[in-house]
Design an enzyme around this catalytic site. Structure first.
Site, PDB file in Angstrom:
ATOM      1  N   GLY B 157      -8.210   3.122 -45.351  1.00  0.00           N
ATOM      2  CA  GLY B 157      -7.696   4.224 -44.541  1.00  0.00           C
ATOM      3  C   GLY B 157      -7.478   3.765 -43.118  1.00  0.00           C
ATOM      4  O   GLY B 157      -8.268   2.987 -42.586  1.00  0.00           O
ATOM      5  N   ARG B 290     -11.615  40.914 -55.909  1.00  0.00           N
ATOM      6  CA  ARG B 290     -10.780  41.077 -57.097  1.00  0.00           C
ATOM      7  C   ARG B 290     -11.423  42.043 -58.075  1.00  0.00           C
ATOM      8  O   ARG B 290     -12.616  41.919 -58.394  1.00  0.00           O
ATOM      9  CB  ARG B 290     -10.599  39.717 -57.772  1.00  0.00           C
ATOM     10  CG  ARG B 290      -9.720  39.711 -59.003  1.00  0.00           C
ATOM     11  CD  ARG B 290      -8.275  39.855 -58.648  1.00  0.00           C
ATOM     12  NE  ARG B 290      -7.380  39.639 -59.786  1.00  0.00           N
ATOM     13  CZ  ARG B 290      -6.062  39.775 -59.692  1.00  0.00           C
ATOM     14  NH1 ARG B 290      -5.508  40.110 -58.526  1.00  0.00           N
ATOM     15  NH2 ARG B 290      -5.288  39.571 -60.738  1.00  0.00           N
ATOM     16  N   THR B 402     -14.946   8.031 -56.437  1.00  0.00           N
ATOM     17  CA  THR B 402     -14.547   6.646 -56.650  1.00  0.00           C
ATOM     18  C   THR B 402     -14.991   5.735 -55.517  1.00  0.00           C
ATOM     19  O   THR B 402     -15.475   4.630 -55.753  1.00  0.00           O
ATOM     20  CB  THR B 402     -13.007   6.570 -56.818  1.00  0.00           C
ATOM     21  OG1 THR B 402     -12.597   7.559 -57.762  1.00  0.00           O
ATOM     22  CG2 THR B 402     -12.573   5.201 -57.290  1.00  0.00           C
ATOM     23  N   GLU B 404     -17.049   4.053 -52.344  1.00  0.00           N
ATOM     24  CA  GLU B 404     -18.477   3.721 -52.151  1.00  0.00           C
ATOM     25  C   GLU B 404     -19.210   3.633 -53.486  1.00  0.00           C
ATOM     26  O   GLU B 404     -20.357   4.061 -53.608  1.00  0.00           O
ATOM     27  CB  GLU B 404     -19.155   4.744 -51.241  1.00  0.00           C
ATOM     28  CG  GLU B 404     -18.744   4.645 -49.788  1.00  0.00           C
ATOM     29  CD  GLU B 404     -19.103   3.309 -49.159  1.00  0.00           C
ATOM     30  OE1 GLU B 404     -20.224   2.826 -49.406  1.00  0.00           O
ATOM     31  OE2 GLU B 404     -18.257   2.752 -48.444  1.00  0.00           O
ATOM     32  N   ASP B 406     -17.913   3.499 -57.792  1.00  0.00           N
ATOM     33  CA  ASP B 406     -17.449   4.379 -58.866  1.00  0.00           C
ATOM     34  C   ASP B 406     -18.655   5.049 -59.509  1.00  0.00           C
ATOM     35  O   ASP B 406     -19.681   4.417 -59.751  1.00  0.00           O
ATOM     36  CB  ASP B 406     -16.688   3.550 -59.908  1.00  0.00           C
ATOM     37  CG  ASP B 406     -16.335   4.370 -61.132  1.00  0.00           C
ATOM     38  OD1 ASP B 406     -15.275   4.997 -61.114  1.00  0.00           O
ATOM     39  OD2 ASP B 406     -17.140   4.399 -62.089  1.00  0.00           O
TER      40      ASP B 406
END
Lengths: 643, 643
Positions: B157, B290, B402, B404, B406
């Site tokens: 990233g 709702r 996923t 650090e 899996d």
């Protein structure tokens, strides 16, 4: 195996021809779809739909071919609703006169329609819809109106921007009295300039889950302000309103509507096997390409498909895809059977068929939705890329868990039927998929006789295990319900357990139809044997997953459950050598799969790398916003910069 | 309850202040995010990040405050990696000299860095990375190179478009020999004009799952063509390369790296409770708004939160959010404890702490990912709208399963530790979260004594049930492994079962930490009682869900399992009156929730309706593409029209 999957050689050839027609036509390219803004996206869909329709007309495709063509174009569009809901609604609920008037227009697409049922405030509870259709005998018209905000029609696909007509469901009011919810053909937009007609407010409801996914569809919102339509636009096959304001029931049985439900749900189950098999195909192929850990002496690492943890998650889904395919085939037969019976006013199998399709719709769509996401996880980090195809497949699929009956609501319907079946066992013989309940006495008594892992490779042993579990859970629910003074209260209180009993019943149906399939003649060398392995994987995986049920009902011992689990591991080793062939048998083109990870040629990494550079962010080295928002930070000039 | 959730009054006040700062600043508006194209989206993120940094500098926020500020901005950005990975990597692995040189630059953001570990071909298997760093003694430099396509750095990233530096992990080659994988500080782009340096190819890897979601992040691809960096840019705290080309290990213990892992995973568990609680907050509030079915005599319909099917799916997730919150708090303590021990070279608790955090990371992130999607389904059709907030929350969260480690790979690490613990029981006392294994003899023998549904409302009974199940599963795995000649082969073959044993162990940890929390003093009227109910919901829900384990190990009888399930229903009724208060206690602003369905004021329908009209498709009555692609169909002029 390709023929076994397709159902017949003819079915294979037809779908293969349509798949290639789409895959080889650049007009149907779909790689860029996730990068388009909403307006471009819809425009692109309209273009594809027009191109598809042109092919259908130019090549004089049959209805069946046209269906496959639309399927392989693989992009939700207004045409799905026009052909799949608007036209069938008129066919099913219109009088002969109405059909003669409207169907030719719709079939030539001189009008485009959608199906406007759900509202902002009501989905599952159709009887609670608020839109009104009030008969005005003075003018021989209905006044369609949206009295409240929550009565706004909400969700209908194709409504927002494209349709000029709709079948609108509304409360019929005649002489101040409510006469149930019925369908009305209402024109929404001008056929000249497409502008909304007076009193009609219509638009798109906004973005939905996913990048492209269902955002190619103009799901719409619709309000009526006292819109008038002629009396003969109420769909009157079952109920008529006369000029004089009398409400008359025709002699057409109301149960007809259930026949349509069976049909629609049958197609949903078929779609589930398609969606799940696509995901499984991607994950299986990529699991053979991907290697991680386990290198010995500098040799290649282990293919991840060889890890038991991968197999124990992937292979049951592969088996499920086949199981759903075969149960879907059987449902097609069931629909034909129901149709024939309805034609001679035989409604005896209808409740069972209705419960069975409701349950199978629920079970297969839930498993498929979760299964797609599991396949994405099985692809590790790269599954998160849109170019893996899995995010889009997931996002576009999941509405199936909600539309045509929320999956939990449907399982409660199944439960109601099961409990009723149990309570009537003394004097009514259970039919069809509940026939096993007729042997309830022995199913409650006999216990599992399996003594070795191999002992589980026996259709009789598997069937009895699933029948006993389902029967015992249903009977137990019945016993517990009987303790409540108010049955409805008991049903509400125990509903979570009732849902579990329904799941057990539906899993039994799927297992039994898989086993029945294997009792037929299946051509192709080794095909039957391979399918047998998958059938046992499916059944024993469920047995392990729902071990709690099987143990709690006392039918199997912990030792027997453990043997089933041992056998499951052996079965995985048998699936492994055929895994790639089993997914190749789906015969999906790379276009339809839409996944770099699932490419037929396995050329994954170079193509992933290539695709990355097509992202708009890579148009230039320096990205938009760098000079305004990053440079000032680096140069420590944020204070004086304008943000 | 707000204080109990936040951890302390001070923590509550701090986060409350930061949440409001963000919510009241129009610069952080996020409603339009899903409608932006990729370029606009990233530009928008860069703007927000700059604005956030300006606030941090202008208001002189502490590091803790800055962290909360970034959290509430709620948009993945390059800053996450700069602060969360680049700086900590230098802090943890750099020498004093390196820290003195690089940290001030990074902390003032004069340089922006990312963390370049994973490659196209390698994620989980860090030792398999292919990028090379070859020492050239002639020039006292390392040559960083990407020898293959699969060695391309992939996923980091902040790498694609923003970072000008990276910590790059590469195979250290000195004198032709491989010396393990190490980190190197490499400059990627010019600090003057931001263009990539010679030999560096860098870009974005393309679209990911979801509309906005992680697409605000420039996850990148990076290749090196023999890029040279000075020798002192290898991070040399643990391993040094001298000018002469000698590879030297410092006396800094290598275990330090596990300390960092414990830290990172601890934050991931904390994030899981945040993400899950957001989803639960939305679903709970909307379930109270709702109404569907159950109207009596024309009165209002039933709130869907009153249905047991809704409660049995929603309340366990509510309880899980609290359970994860408290285990996260405990992990924070564990990290401090590990750190103190490391400071005095006490490594005794490290393996246990490492296994425990690996397992909890895996379990909490998996449950959270599935739980968010479950909450979306609990919101029915409207949950599928982006404006519900849930699709974005799901898409942005799932990578946690996923990165650090899996989740399945981590559970296998836990299993390895459990099996080792079991095998050493004769001579080594198990510590920390495995201490219960010390009582393995009685745990294998004693059976559950519960006789009534109320009997399950007993911390001792619950603890013993979870301990027995976990111990028996671990021991059973050990026994089965012992039958294999080659232990590694056995481990591979039984890995799916080993994963189940790990899950049982990790669930026990969470249950036990929840119970321990309740043994402490908890201020606030009725707070402790309410939390007790949640704690039992959490434990008994797991007991029901994993009934198969509890029955198979023989600790509970079917009757006792059924009593637990009965108690669970009673507990749901106790949660119901507090449900809204329990989610209000999360103290989330409407901005942070980002959901129309989850609005604090419950004004859902009018706001959904309002939001729909803001979709770009509603800019005009006639949508782009209508004249080209729909009109010709309607007018039957498709043949002569250009498509």
């Amino acid at each position: 195996m390709k023929v076994a999957w397709a159902g017949s050689r003819e079915a294979f050839q037809l779908s293969d021809r349509m798949a290639k027609l789409v895959a080889n036509d650049p007009a149907f390219e779909k790689f860029t779809r996730p990068m388009l803004g909403r307006k471009e996206l819809l425009k692109n869909t309209l273009r594809k739909a027009a191109h598809g329709w042109k092919l259908i007309v130019d090549l004089r495709l049959t209805e069946e071919e046209a269906k496959w063509l639309r399927l392989f174009i693989d992009e939700p569009a207004y045409t799905d609703l026009h052909w799949g809901m608007f036209i069938p609604a008129i066919e099913g609920q219109g009088t002969e006169e109405q059909k003669n008037k409207w169907l030719p227009l719709a079939q030539k697409m001189q009008i485009i329609g959608c199906y406007a049922q759900t509202e902002l405030g009501h989905g599952s509870n159709v009887q609670g819809l608020e839109t009104t259709a009030t008969f005005d005998p003075q003018t021989d018209e209905f006044i369609i109106d949206s009295p409240t905000l929550t009565s706004s029609k909400w969700w209908p696909g194709g409504l927002g921007k494209v349709s000029n007509h709709a079948v609108v469901y509304a409360r019929l009011i005649v002489g101040g009295k409510f006469h149930g919810v019925h369908g009305f053909i209402v024109q929404l937009r001008s056929l000249d300039d497409h502008s909304p007609l007076p009193g009609v407010t219509v638009g798109d409801i906004g973005m939905k889950f996913g990048n492209g996914a269902y955002n190619t569809m103009d799901n719409g919102v619709l309000r009526f302000d006292h819109v008038r339509i002629p009396r003969n636009q109420m769909l009157m096959r079952v109920t008529q309103v006369t000029k004089e304001g009398k409400v008359v029931q025709s002699d057409v049985p109301r149960q007809l509507i259930y026949g349509t439900m069976v049909y629609v749900r049958q197609t949903i189950v078929a779609d589930a096997s398609k969606a799940l098999s696509r995901a499984v195909c991607i994950a299986t192929r990529y699991s053979a390409v991907r290697r991680q850990f386990g290198s010995r002496n500098g040799g290649p690492e282990t293919q991840v498909i060889d890890y038991k943890t991968q197999q124990s998650r992937l292979f049951p889904l592969l088996a499920s895809a086949y199981a759903f395919r075969f149960v879907g085939e059987w449902l097609k037969w069931l629909y034909m059977d129901v149709k024939q019976r309805l034609a001679v006013n035989d409604f005896s199998t209808l409740p069972e068929a209705h419960a069975c399709t409701a349950g199978l719709k629920s079970l297969t769509t839930s498993v498929t939705a979760d299964g797609i996401e599991e396949c994405r996880k099985l692809c590790g980090g790269h599954g998160y890329l849109v170019s893996s195809g899995l995010p889009e497949l997931f996002a576009v699929y999941i509405p199936a868990c909600t539309y045509e009956g929320d999956n939990v609501v449907l399982l409660l319907q199944v439960a109601r039927f099961l409990v009723k079946t149990v309570s009537e066992l003394g004097y009514k013989k259970p039919v069809g998929t509940t026939a096993y309940m007729g042997r309830v006495a022995s199913l409650m008594q006999n216990n599992c006789a399996v003594q070795t892992a191999e002992g589980w490779l026996n259709p009789g042993a598997v069937m009895e295990a699933f029948e006993s579990r389902a029967a015992r859970m249903a009977v137990r629910c019945g016993q517990r319900l009987a303790k409540y003074e108010n049955p409805e209260e008991g049903f509400a209180e125990l509903s979570a357990d009732l849902v579990e009993a329904s799941v057990a019943h539906c899993q039994l149906i799927i297992v039994s139809k898989f086993i029945e399939k294997l009792q037929q003649d299946i051509p192709g060398k080794g095909v039957k044997q391979t399918l047998e392995v998958l059938c046992y994987v499916y059944a024993l995986f469920l047995l392990h997953k729902h071990q709690g049920d099987f143990l709690a009902t006392g039918y199997v011992t912990p030792k027997q459950a453990s043997l089933a689990n041992d056998q499951l591991r052996t079965l995985y080793s048998k699936v492994r050598p055929n895994a790639i062939a089993l997914v190749d048998s789906f015969n999906y083109t790379d276009h339809y799969l839409g996944s770099i990870l699932g490419r037929y040629d396995g050329n994954v990494y170079p193509k992933l790398y290539e695709a990355a550079w097509k992202d708009p962010l890579n148009d230039s080295d320096i990205v938009d916003g760098f000079h305004e928002y990053v440079q000032p930070i680096l140069k420590q000039k944020l204070r004086t910069s304008k943000l």
